[in-house]
Design a protein around this motif. Sequence first.
Motif, mmCIF file in Angstrom:
data_model
loop_
_atom_site.group_PDB
_atom_site.id
_atom_site.type_symbol
_atom_site.label_atom_id
_atom_site.label_comp_id
_atom_site.label_asym_id
_atom_site.label_seq_id
_atom_site.Cartn_x
_atom_site.Cartn_y
_atom_site.Cartn_z
ATOM 1 N N LYS A 1 0.497 -1.506 0.282
ATOM 2 C CA LYS A 1 -0.044 -0.105 -0.440
ATOM 3 C C LYS A 1 1.253 1.052 0.527
ATOM 4 O O LYS A 1 -0.011 2.125 0.091
ATOM 5 C CB LYS A 1 -0.822 -0.107 1.460
ATOM 6 N N ASP A 2 1.984 1.492 0.392
ATOM 7 C CA ASP A 2 2.971 2.366 0.275
ATOM 8 C C ASP A 2 4.457 2.011 -0.612
ATOM 9 O O ASP A 2 4.791 1.464 0.250
ATOM 10 C CB ASP A 2 3.192 2.758 2.092
ATOM 11 N N LEU A 3 4.019 2.391 -1.447
ATOM 12 C CA LEU A 3 5.127 2.555 -2.851
ATOM 13 C C LEU A 3 5.190 3.794 -3.741
ATOM 14 O O LEU A 3 4.857 5.016 -3.558
ATOM 15 C CB LEU A 3 4.286 1.708 -4.264
ATOM 16 N N TRP A 4 7.157 3.499 -3.540
ATOM 17 C CA TRP A 4 8.081 4.998 -3.438
ATOM 18 C C TRP A 4 8.852 4.254 -4.727
ATOM 19 O O TRP A 4 10.026 3.370 -5.131
ATOM 20 C CB TRP A 4 8.921 5.462 -2.073
ATOM 21 N N LEU A 5 9.045 5.579 -5.202
ATOM 22 C CA LEU A 5 9.399 5.414 -6.715
ATOM 23 C C LEU A 5 10.901 6.451 -6.573
ATOM 24 O O LEU A 5 10.664 7.663 -6.462
ATOM 25 C CB LEU A 5 8.553 5.295 -7.958
ATOM 26 N N ILE A 6 11.900 5.826 -6.921
ATOM 27 C CA ILE A 6 12.763 6.922 -7.286
ATOM 28 C C ILE A 6 14.127 6.341 -7.750
ATOM 29 O O ILE A 6 14.008 5.372 -9.024
ATOM 30 C CB ILE A 6 13.464 6.676 -5.420
ATOM 31 N N ASN A 7 14.657 7.405 -7.987
ATOM 32 C CA ASN A 7 15.995 7.530 -9.140
ATOM 33 C C ASN A 7 16.835 6.350 -8.849
ATOM 34 O O ASN A 7 17.433 6.443 -7.436
ATOM 35 C CB ASN A 7 16.246 8.969 -9.245
#
Length: 239
Positions: free
Chosen positions: A102-108
Amino acid sequence: MNLALLFEEDFIAPDCVRLSGRRLDHLKTVLKAGEGHRIPVGRVNGLMGYGDIRSLTDTEAELQVVLDQTPPAALPLTLILAMPRPKMFRRVLQTCASLGVKDLWLINSYKVEKSFWQTPWLSDEHLRENLALGLEQSKDTVMPRVHIRKLFKPFVEDELPALLAGKHALVAHPGMATPCPTHLNEPTALCIGPEGGFTDYEVGKLEEAGCQSVHLGPRILRVETAVPVLVSRLFDPCL
């Protein structure tokens, strides 16, 4: 579609919805449903239940719905994922939603190409579409939150330490000394790199922020494979 996910705009009355487009096509061509049939439904971020088809035409279906069941519990997981290749991104989104993330972080990351961030799949419309497909597959209604951070160092230094507070923090990376734990079942933050993994510098920054580096063995997995393998290894509800 094991559950028809219902959005606010579908409701024409408190207990009645009107469906069209993809969900209508699925009712007709896959489920072979007709008037009088009952199908599983769920309201986005709300209860699940069933819908009785009151009318069905070439352009729309009207359902009388009863919503009286709670959705499955979310995983206690914050997933921090280097932006995948666009051709893989849709599948990863759907997999995350299906697994209960439920908690998704898309990072570089250094190995994330700049063009990845230009994909139309990052638009709000397409994010909702693919997350909905994952929820419908697993019979869930709670929409995951997606956070986008295009700069690695500011995120890791300024935001990540607070995000990791109170969690078992891991970064999965090939060649580390410690195997990924199993049956963790506690609040967890998991960082997964791009194809080819994080750079040594990036792993070091993640460790400085509070992550423990772990591995999945000698095999190098694609991101779309690594995500379900790692999540199912950490949490018993995925077994």
